[in-house]
Design a protein around this motif. Structure first.
Motif, PDB file in Angstrom:
ATOM      1  N   ASP A  32      -6.895 -15.229  -0.266  1.00 34.63           N
ATOM      2  CA  ASP A  32      -7.907 -15.984   0.763  1.00 34.63           C
ATOM      3  C   ASP A  32      -8.761 -15.042   1.060  1.00 34.63           C
ATOM      4  O   ASP A  32      -9.907 -15.195   1.724  1.00 34.63           O
ATOM      5  N   GLN A  33      -8.332 -13.620   1.590  1.00 37.79           N
ATOM      6  CA  GLN A  33      -9.281 -12.682   2.036  1.00 37.79           C
ATOM      7  C   GLN A  33     -10.244 -12.252   1.261  1.00 37.79           C
ATOM      8  O   GLN A  33     -11.396 -12.224   1.645  1.00 37.79           O
ATOM      9  N   VAL A  66      -6.607  10.965   0.974  1.00 39.50           N
ATOM     10  CA  VAL A  66      -7.575  10.110   1.330  1.00 39.50           C
ATOM     11  C   VAL A  66      -7.724   8.951   0.531  1.00 39.50           C
ATOM     12  O   VAL A  66      -7.696   9.053  -0.853  1.00 39.50           O
ATOM     13  N   LEU A  67      -7.943   7.785   0.821  1.00 37.42           N
ATOM     14  CA  LEU A  67      -7.843   6.414   0.421  1.00 37.42           C
ATOM     15  C   LEU A  67      -9.113   5.880   0.355  1.00 37.42           C
ATOM     16  O   LEU A  67      -9.759   5.751   1.371  1.00 37.42           O
ATOM     17  N   LEU A  68      -9.729   5.482  -0.760  1.00 31.40           N
ATOM     18  CA  LEU A  68     -10.969   5.020  -0.890  1.00 31.40           C
ATOM     19  C   LEU A  68     -11.013   3.816  -1.568  1.00 31.40           C
ATOM     20  O   LEU A  68     -10.584   3.745  -2.919  1.00 31.40           O
ATOM     21  N   ALA A  80      -7.086   6.342   5.232  1.00 31.26           N
ATOM     22  CA  ALA A  80      -7.863   5.187   4.405  1.00 31.26           C
ATOM     23  C   ALA A  80      -9.204   4.806   5.098  1.00 31.26           C
ATOM     24  O   ALA A  80      -9.311   4.465   6.292  1.00 31.26           O
ATOM     25  N   VAL A  81     -10.250   5.212   4.227  1.00 30.18           N
ATOM     26  CA  VAL A  81     -11.654   5.229   4.879  1.00 30.18           C
ATOM     27  C   VAL A  81     -12.351   3.791   4.281  1.00 30.18           C
ATOM     28  O   VAL A  81     -12.134   3.567   3.463  1.00 30.18           O
ATOM     29  N   MET A  85      -6.689  -3.171   1.853  1.00 28.53           N
ATOM     30  CA  MET A  85      -6.099  -3.256   0.404  1.00 28.53           C
ATOM     31  C   MET A  85      -4.888  -2.408   0.020  1.00 28.53           C
ATOM     32  O   MET A  85      -4.080  -2.278  -0.725  1.00 28.53           O
ATOM     33  N   TRP A  86      -4.725  -1.258   0.997  1.00 29.41           N
ATOM     34  CA  TRP A  86      -3.697  -0.432   0.996  1.00 29.41           C
ATOM     35  C   TRP A  86      -2.282  -0.731   1.909  1.00 29.41           C
ATOM     36  O   TRP A  86      -1.440   0.284   1.958  1.00 29.41           O
TER      37      TRP A  86
END
Length: 279
Positions: A196-197, A57-59, A84-85, A68-69
């Protein structure tokens, strides 16, 4: 809280979500886009990797979303079911809810998300604000966290405020000033592909302004699972030396890595994290 309440304008909200969907269309591996109903509102999750693989699980951090992942998911999803949450209250596609930090509200929310995904136990990787939430969850639900990875985590080292003041002072200088402020806060190079993001988000998004609660040593000692902590030596937002010192003292079995010359934005650790997750 209405959807636009965490954004400065409705047009800005629409632009952030449009850009986000464009990036999701370039997600580098096959994936599912899952929407989960929770007590805090709908939560958006991008799921990649073999259905029968161990779950991770990615936070993500504050002012960010699951994109970002994108540099990590290709390698990680070869070996894991990567979930990816999108954190609630952040510029993704989850609900704008912002329950108070330092309570069990986010742990209960994550319980609902994992239950809906059919995940009983998982490795958890969190960055910055996501690192705080990951550590908090691991201390409250140790039976559900197999391994823990914290990248520049909040809630352990002292939060710095001077750089935020500097960023506010630079805002009136337009796009150039905002870019300087963002680079100062996040430690992002002028040629970073995601600059930019980040600038877009901080132009239109209202980040959390409250100080992050600090996890006590007593709470940190509950992290009995294998733990990897990676911080940047020059983190302008958090006291990375304090983070490393406290983790080494309270969680002596943890692996702590201090990256020389690196700021708050930690990249290039895909293989380091993968090796730890697979160990």
């Amino acid at each position: 809280m209405t959807p636009s309440a965490i954004y400065r304008t409705e047009a800005g909200e629409a632009e952030i979500k449009r850009r986000y969907l464009d990036l999701l269309d370039r997600w580098p591996v096959p994936h599912e886009r899952v929407r989960v109903a929770t007590g805090q509102g709908e939560t958006f999750v991008v799921v990649s990797g073999p259905p029968d693989a161990p779950p991770v699980v990615l936070l993500h951090g504050s002012g960010a979303n699951t994109t970002m992942w994108m540099g990590d998911v290709t390698a990680w999803s070869r070996h894991f079911r990567v979930c990816a949450v999108d954190l609630i209250g952040e510029p993704g596609l989850s609900a704008p809810s912002r329950p108070p930090l330092g309570t069990d509200a986010h742990a209960r929310w994550l319980d609902e998300v994992l239950d809906a995904l059919g995940v009983d136990r998982a490795a958890v990787v969190g960055a910055s604000l996501g690192g705080l939430l990951a550590a908090d969850y691991a201390t409250r639900r140790p039976e559900r966290v197999d391994r823990l990875v914290l990248l520049c985590p909040g809630g352990i080292g002292r939060q710095k405020v001077g750089v935020l003041v500097k960023a506010v002072l630079l805002r009136p200088f337009g796009d150039r000033g905002l870019r300087r402020g963002v680079r100062s806060i996040a430690g992002i190079g002028a040629d970073a592909p995601f600059l930019d993001q980040v600038v877009l988000h901080f132009t239109h998004f209202r980040p959390r302004l409250e100080r992050l609660p600090l996890l006590t040593d007593e709470v940190l000692r509950r992290l009995a699972m294998p733990t990897l902590v990676i911080v940047g030596e020059r983190d302008a937002m958090l006291d990375s030396a304090g983070t490393a010192r406290r983790v080494r003292r309270a969680v002596p079995h943890a692996t702590v890595v201090v990256l020389p010359g690196v700021g708050h934005s930690i990249t290039g650790q895909t293989e380091e994290v993968l090796g730890f997750l697979r160990a």
